[in-house]
Scaffold this motif. Structure first.
Motif, short mmCIF file in Angstrom:
data_model
loop_
_atom_site.label_atom_id
_atom_site.label_comp_id
_atom_site.label_asym_id
_atom_site.label_seq_id
_atom_site.Cartn_x
_atom_site.Cartn_y
_atom_site.Cartn_z
N GLU A 142 0.84 -1.20 0.00
CA GLU A 142 0.00 0.00 0.00
C GLU A 142 0.87 1.24 0.00
OE1 GLU A 142 -3.82 0.32 2.29
OE2 GLU A 142 -2.72 1.91 3.33
N ALA A 143 0.56 2.16 -0.89
CA ALA A 143 1.28 3.44 -0.97
C ALA A 143 0.25 4.57 -0.89
CB ALA A 143 2.07 3.53 -2.27
N GLN A 144 0.59 5.63 -0.17
CA GLN A 144 -0.36 6.74 -0.01
C GLN A 144 0.36 8.07 -0.04
OE1 GLN A 144 -2.94 6.45 3.38
NE2 GLN A 144 -3.96 8.40 3.00
N ASP A 145 -0.24 9.03 -0.74
CA ASP A 145 0.29 10.40 -0.78
C ASP A 145 -0.83 11.32 -1.25
OD1 ASP A 145 1.93 12.83 -1.83
OD2 ASP A 145 3.40 11.58 -0.80
N THR A 146 -0.75 12.57 -0.84
CA THR A 146 -1.76 13.54 -1.28
C THR A 146 -1.58 13.90 -2.75
OG1 THR A 146 -0.34 15.32 -0.45
CG2 THR A 146 -2.10 14.54 1.01
N ASN A 147 -0.40 13.61 -3.28
CA ASN A 147 -0.12 13.86 -4.70
C ASN A 147 -0.19 12.54 -5.46
OD1 ASN A 147 2.02 13.91 -7.02
ND2 ASN A 147 1.47 16.06 -6.68
N TYR A 148 -0.99 12.51 -6.51
CA TYR A 148 -1.21 11.26 -7.26
C TYR A 148 0.10 10.70 -7.83
CZ TYR A 148 -2.80 8.07 -10.92
OH TYR A 148 -2.98 6.97 -11.71
N GLU A 149 0.90 11.56 -8.47
CA GLU A 149 2.15 11.10 -9.08
C GLU A 149 3.09 10.52 -8.03
OE1 GLU A 149 0.69 13.95 -9.87
OE2 GLU A 149 0.20 13.56 -11.99
N LYS A 150 3.15 11.15 -6.86
CA LYS A 150 4.04 10.65 -5.81
C LYS A 150 3.56 9.31 -5.26
CE LYS A 150 5.97 15.07 -4.28
NZ LYS A 150 6.12 16.02 -3.14
N ALA A 151 2.25 9.15 -5.16
CA ALA A 151 1.70 7.88 -4.70
C ALA A 151 2.07 6.76 -5.67
CB ALA A 151 0.18 7.97 -4.55
N MET A 152 1.97 7.04 -6.98
CA MET A 152 2.31 6.05 -7.99
C MET A 152 3.81 5.76 -8.00
SD MET A 152 -0.54 5.10 -9.16
CE MET A 152 -0.04 4.13 -10.57
N GLU A 153 4.61 6.80 -7.80
CA GLU A 153 6.06 6.61 -7.74
C GLU A 153 6.44 5.72 -6.55
OE1 GLU A 153 7.86 10.44 -7.57
OE2 GLU A 153 7.29 11.00 -9.63
N GLN A 154 5.78 5.97 -5.42
CA GLN A 154 6.04 5.16 -4.23
C GLN A 154 5.65 3.71 -4.46
OE1 GLN A 154 4.20 6.73 -0.68
NE2 GLN A 154 4.52 4.84 0.47
N ALA A 155 4.51 3.50 -5.14
CA ALA A 155 4.06 2.14 -5.45
C ALA A 155 5.05 1.43 -6.37
CB ALA A 155 2.68 2.18 -6.09
N ALA A 156 5.54 2.15 -7.38
CA ALA A 156 6.51 1.57 -8.31
C ALA A 156 7.81 1.22 -7.60
CB ALA A 156 6.77 2.54 -9.46
N LEU A 157 8.21 2.06 -6.66
CA LEU A 157 9.44 1.82 -5.91
C LEU A 157 9.30 0.58 -5.03
CD1 LEU A 157 12.24 3.08 -5.54
CD2 LEU A 157 11.33 4.38 -3.60
N GLN A 158 8.13 0.40 -4.43
CA GLN A 158 7.88 -0.78 -3.59
C GLN A 158 8.02 -2.06 -4.41
OE1 GLN A 158 3.95 0.10 -2.11
NE2 GLN A 158 4.73 0.83 -0.14
N ILE A 159 7.45 -2.06 -5.61
CA ILE A 159 7.53 -3.24 -6.47
C ILE A 159 8.98 -3.52 -6.87
CG2 ILE A 159 6.79 -4.23 -8.67
CD1 ILE A 159 4.30 -2.42 -8.45
N ASP A 160 9.72 -2.46 -7.14
CA ASP A 160 11.13 -2.61 -7.50
C ASP A 160 11.92 -3.23 -6.35
OD1 ASP A 160 13.33 -2.12 -9.39
OD2 ASP A 160 14.03 -0.69 -7.88
N TYR A 161 11.67 -2.76 -5.12
CA TYR A 161 12.32 -3.33 -3.94
C TYR A 161 12.02 -4.83 -3.84
CZ TYR A 161 13.28 1.36 -2.01
OH TYR A 161 13.74 2.63 -1.80
N LEU A 162 10.75 -5.16 -4.04
CA LEU A 162 10.30 -6.55 -3.90
C LEU A 162 10.92 -7.45 -4.97
CD1 LEU A 162 8.44 -8.17 -2.07
CD2 LEU A 162 6.56 -7.66 -3.62
N ASN A 163 10.93 -6.97 -6.20
CA ASN A 163 11.52 -7.76 -7.29
C ASN A 163 13.01 -8.01 -7.05
OD1 ASN A 163 9.32 -8.26 -9.03
ND2 ASN A 163 9.43 -6.19 -9.86
N LYS A 164 13.72 -6.98 -6.63
CA LYS A 164 15.16 -7.13 -6.40
C LYS A 164 15.44 -8.06 -5.23
CE LYS A 164 16.64 -2.74 -8.44
NZ LYS A 164 17.16 -1.37 -8.19
N ALA A 165 14.59 -8.00 -4.20
CA ALA A 165 14.77 -8.89 -3.05
C ALA A 165 14.63 -10.35 -3.46
CB ALA A 165 13.75 -8.54 -1.97
#
Length: 219
Positions: free
Chosen positions: A27-50
């Motif tokens: 789950e990613a949350q931010d008041t800015n839509y683009e930042k919320a999506m960036e955070q979500a993409a970063l989470q997936i990247d962390y998970l894939n690399k792990a």
């Protein structure tokens, strides 16, 4: 009018699990839509690399569900009236990774996931790689069971079992999953991988059942 007999056949199959599914929720949350999506993409990247660090191929992690919604909170103002206050955009991402039954690989995967910065919620299911094979066994079992019941009833009633006239079956989806629950506290996930890998478990067999209704002519 021909006489008939209607019998419900019950099929039962018990099989050991040969496949593991790790389900993850981010789950990613931010008041800015683009930042919320960036955070979500970063989470997936962390998970894939792990997971790649413990031998999984790229894109082994599959998306099960992805949604973005707005979040509001009901707040009372100084006049006692309630109003909706925007909290931000929430991005929910449900994913899974699957592999052949291997408790050591499971331990390695959980250890790697626990160390990645994404910190997903986890659940583990022990299932089978080919559910259709289990379904075929169930249908054969139900058919044999119905035939045996029909023959017993006909013999006891001093009649002969005739031709099969109809079969009624509901093609519902079966839940081919072991009842074994595998849960680890976050502190346990932080243990050295070697300690986790030593926990060799044997999940309970998967018990499933299904029914079909058969109609025979009786003579």
């Amino acid at each position: 009018m021909s006489r008939t007999i209607t019998v419900k056949g019950v099929g039962r199959v018990s099989t050991p699990p040969d496949y593991i599914v790790i389900s993850m929720s981010l789950e990613a949350q931010d008041t800015n839509y683009e930042k919320a999506m960036e955070q979500a993409a970063l989470q997936i990247d962390y998970l894939n690399k792990a997971l790649e660090s413990v031998g999984f191929k790229k894109k082994s992690v599959k998306t099960v569900n992805f949604n973005v919604r707005t979040d509001y909170e009901r707040v009372k103002d100084r006049n006692g009236n309630y109003k909706s206050v925007f909290n931000g955009y929430i991005c929910n991402h449900r994913l899974k990774v699957e592999f052949d039954f291997d408790t050591r690989r499971l331990a390695q995967s959980l250890s790697a996931i626990s160390k990645c910065l994404a910190k997903p919620e986890l659940s583990i299911a022990f299932t089978v790689k080919d559910p259709s094979a289990v379904n075929k066994k169930l249908l054969k079992s139900a058919t044999i069971n119905a035939r045996e019941k029909a023959e017993i009833l006909c013999e006891a009633s001093n009649v002969a079992l005739g031709d099969l006239l109809a079969i009624d079956y509901n093609w519902g989806e079966l839940n081919v999953v072991s009842r074994t629950e595998y849960m680890l506290d976050e502190k346990c996930l932080a243990m050295p991988m070697g300690a986790m890998a030593d926990m060799d478990i044997e999940p309970d067999d998967i018990d499933v059942s299904d029914t079909a209704t058969f109609v025979w002519e009786i003579r």
